[in-house]
Design a protein around this motif. Sequence first.
Motif, PDB file in Angstrom:
ATOM      1  N   VAL A   1       6.378  -9.003  39.760  1.00 37.32           N
ATOM      2  CA  VAL A   1       5.143  -9.766  39.973  1.00 37.32           C
ATOM      3  C   VAL A   1       4.009  -8.810  40.315  1.00 37.32           C
ATOM      4  CG1 VAL A   1       3.990 -11.365  41.560  1.00 37.32           C
ATOM      5  CG2 VAL A   1       6.221 -11.954  40.608  1.00 37.32           C
ATOM      6  N   ALA A   2       4.284  -7.837  41.161  1.00 32.04           N
ATOM      7  CA  ALA A   2       3.253  -6.877  41.556  1.00 32.04           C
ATOM      8  C   ALA A   2       2.804  -6.025  40.373  1.00 32.04           C
ATOM      9  CB  ALA A   2       3.775  -5.995  42.685  1.00 32.04           C
ATOM     10  N   SER A   3       3.765  -5.485  39.602  1.00 33.35           N
ATOM     11  CA  SER A   3       3.398  -4.579  38.509  1.00 33.35           C
ATOM     12  C   SER A   3       2.715  -5.314  37.364  1.00 33.35           C
ATOM     13  CB  SER A   3       4.645  -3.844  37.997  1.00 33.35           C
ATOM     14  OG  SER A   3       5.583  -4.752  37.455  1.00 33.35           O
ATOM     15  N   LEU A   4       3.172  -6.509  37.021  1.00 37.51           N
ATOM     16  CA  LEU A   4       2.571  -7.243  35.901  1.00 37.51           C
ATOM     17  C   LEU A   4       1.270  -7.928  36.307  1.00 37.51           C
ATOM     18  CD1 LEU A   4       5.804  -8.653  34.219  1.00 37.51           C
ATOM     19  CD2 LEU A   4       4.325  -6.815  33.413  1.00 37.51           C
TER      20      LEU A   4
ATOM     21  N   ILE B   1       7.605 -15.333  36.276  1.00 41.78           N
ATOM     22  CA  ILE B   1       8.627 -14.333  36.589  1.00 41.78           C
ATOM     23  C   ILE B   1       9.599 -15.000  37.546  1.00 41.78           C
ATOM     24  CG2 ILE B   1       9.062 -12.032  37.482  1.00 41.78           C
ATOM     25  CD1 ILE B   1       6.264 -11.258  36.722  1.00 41.78           C
ATOM     26  N   ALA B   2      10.838 -15.188  37.097  1.00 43.18           N
ATOM     27  CA  ALA B   2      11.737 -16.104  37.800  1.00 43.18           C
ATOM     28  C   ALA B   2      13.157 -15.579  37.882  1.00 43.18           C
ATOM     29  CB  ALA B   2      11.730 -17.458  37.077  1.00 43.18           C
TER      30      ALA B   2
ATOM     31  N   ASN C   1       2.481 -19.077  26.562  1.00 39.63           N
ATOM     32  CA  ASN C   1       3.145 -18.821  27.849  1.00 39.63           C
ATOM     33  C   ASN C   1       4.446 -18.048  27.645  1.00 39.63           C
ATOM     34  OD1 ASN C   1       1.312 -20.557  29.536  1.00 39.63           O
ATOM     35  ND2 ASN C   1       2.108 -22.120  28.159  1.00 39.63           N
ATOM     36  N   GLY C   2       4.811 -17.265  28.656  1.00 41.59           N
ATOM     37  CA  GLY C   2       6.049 -16.512  28.600  1.00 41.59           C
ATOM     38  C   GLY C   2       6.788 -16.572  29.919  1.00 41.59           C
ATOM     39  N   ILE C   3       8.067 -16.199  29.884  1.00 40.65           N
ATOM     40  CA  ILE C   3       8.873 -16.165  31.102  1.00 40.65           C
ATOM     41  C   ILE C   3       9.744 -14.924  31.089  1.00 40.65           C
ATOM     42  CG2 ILE C   3      10.748 -17.572  30.105  1.00 40.65           C
ATOM     43  CD1 ILE C   3      11.165 -18.764  32.914  1.00 40.65           C
ATOM     44  N   LEU C   4       9.840 -14.269  32.240  1.00 44.64           N
ATOM     45  CA  LEU C   4      10.708 -13.109  32.432  1.00 44.64           C
ATOM     46  C   LEU C   4      11.783 -13.497  33.437  1.00 44.64           C
ATOM     47  CD1 LEU C   4      11.474 -10.123  32.148  1.00 44.64           C
ATOM     48  CD2 LEU C   4       9.694  -9.574  33.820  1.00 44.64           C
ATOM     49  N   VAL C   5      13.041 -13.481  33.003  1.00 43.52           N
ATOM     50  CA  VAL C   5      14.167 -13.923  33.828  1.00 43.52           C
ATOM     51  C   VAL C   5      14.878 -12.699  34.393  1.00 43.52           C
ATOM     52  CG1 VAL C   5      16.247 -15.348  33.914  1.00 43.52           C
ATOM     53  CG2 VAL C   5      14.421 -15.906  32.290  1.00 43.52           C
TER      54      VAL C   5
END
Length: 603
Positions: free
Chosen positions: A202-205, A241-242, A187-191
Amino acid sequence: MSKKRRSYEIHGNTSSTSTPSRPRRSKLPRQDDLQQRPSSILQEIPQAVEDRLPSPIPKPEGFNEIKEEDFDDDFFDDEDFDTSLFETTINKISTQLTSSFVDPWITPPSSQDPEEVDKREFPLLPVQMNQFMKIKGLKNLYKWQEDCLRMKKVIKSANLIFSLPTSAGKSLVAEVHLLRHLLEGKNGILVLPFVSIVQEKVASLSAIASETGQKFVVEEYAAGNGRIPPIKRRQTPALFIATIEKASQIINCAINGEGPWISCCVVDELHMIGEGIRGARLEATLAKIMFATKQGKGSCQIIGMSATLPNLQDLVEFTRAELFTSDFRPIPLTQYLKLSHFVYRVEDDGKQLMTKFDRQIKPQDQKIDPDGLLPLVLEVIPKHSVLIFCSSRRNCQSVMKLLASQLKMEMVPDDLANKREMLINDLVQELESVGGVDPDFLNSLRFGIAFHHAGLSGPERATIEDGFRDGTLCVLCCTSTLAAGVNLPARRVIIRALTQGRSLLPISTYRQMAGRAGRAGYDTMGEAFIIAPPKDRKRCLELVGGVMNPAESKLDILVYEVILSVLELKLALTKSELLDFFTKYTLVTLTHLQELSVIVARD
């Protein structure tokens, strides 16, 4: 007793069997007919197999085509017809086709072996990197991107901080590292700093997730969206994505076991760590996940993207990261000052910034447009686009009305007029149920002008951004939030005020605004204009060439909250462990450290 035989009726790419009570010659195809069929059968079988395989299917490599001469004359013999051989041949063809299909988005366990990772040149396997570049519509990497992605320690999951100017292509490097973890089942997270940027990413990924055959899911955590604790999935990894606040909750859940563990944490605008309460929360989040990793709860690679800072090395030491820096910018940027009616080009002689007279611009109507905005806009539109940054939401709407009031419909080409009417109709239909659209807004849209700020509804925002990207709209009057990452192309950026709200415009914000001009893939050049009175010339030059403030810890703002969180998560159970957390895993100056030591010892 006669021996029963099965007969085959071949129709297209299907075959059916029947067991008659006695052999009947008339049910069997004639031998001379069957001898004419093998080639057509061989054409139909691969298509039938292909229909059941995932799409797209790469061309099979090493596939040995079975030719008609491979079937001897006795193969379809009426009396000695060997049905088992026929079925075996079909299965052989099917197996050969399916075995030749390799899903490029699956990272085999052997490729995750430490010895194999040592041999990698990029975080992704070559076939995955090629597919990723194809999805992004790119043929080549920039030199700096290639050098950064080839960093061996980072490929082995060392932390990374890289600092470059706006629009240099930092996001691509971060996405490659995220994708590597996701394709390995982690799992990963983009801040990200703002809700609008979260929604764009969110749309592009999500599009990339779709292209990979949903090897991972993308979840939005901004405003009211996102489930806490996050769902633990057994097979499909998640990319969260947060915003900074939501990311803090996700990391807490990962540490206490209520949510899935996060193996890669990417932070955009890492320099925000020195900005008030949000910076303090970001620092605490990174400190907790590093402290949890040290305690063996799991490994997490931290990747930070930052603007150029005077104390960048402090962030490197805080995150225990590798550092990559470059001043690369793919599109040249020319910066101007418009002081009264005179335009000056800013030049650097190597020692200091200087201004050189460029031209004089007089407004068409001094009373309506004292800043001379309209001439600056008309130099660019409709062939190219303009972003006008204003100090407040109300200012955005006022500037939009001002520009629209001075334009005439005769100036709008017919093809653009038709596109704008279609955009207006779509917008009216979307918002009809919630009160409709402001008439002044609709009138401005006919001239290709709109405003963009946090007060827009979701449908309005999406429609305006899409219209600006495809050239239907050519002028956006916006606030500074658009500068932080929403990918909207503009040939020219106009900064209308030296203030942001009630405060002076920070150097970091100016650079983000100016960086929107000349986006790669859209323009061949970029221009940034600052409009100011002549007395503010020195302040303008400080914005253009000044040094950003260092990103210093603001953790003292949330010190009690952080102490309680660390104790609740059982990261520290004693005062010595708590001191260890603050002294070794946070970004604090010596003065802050002494204050925190007193608080921990006392409480």
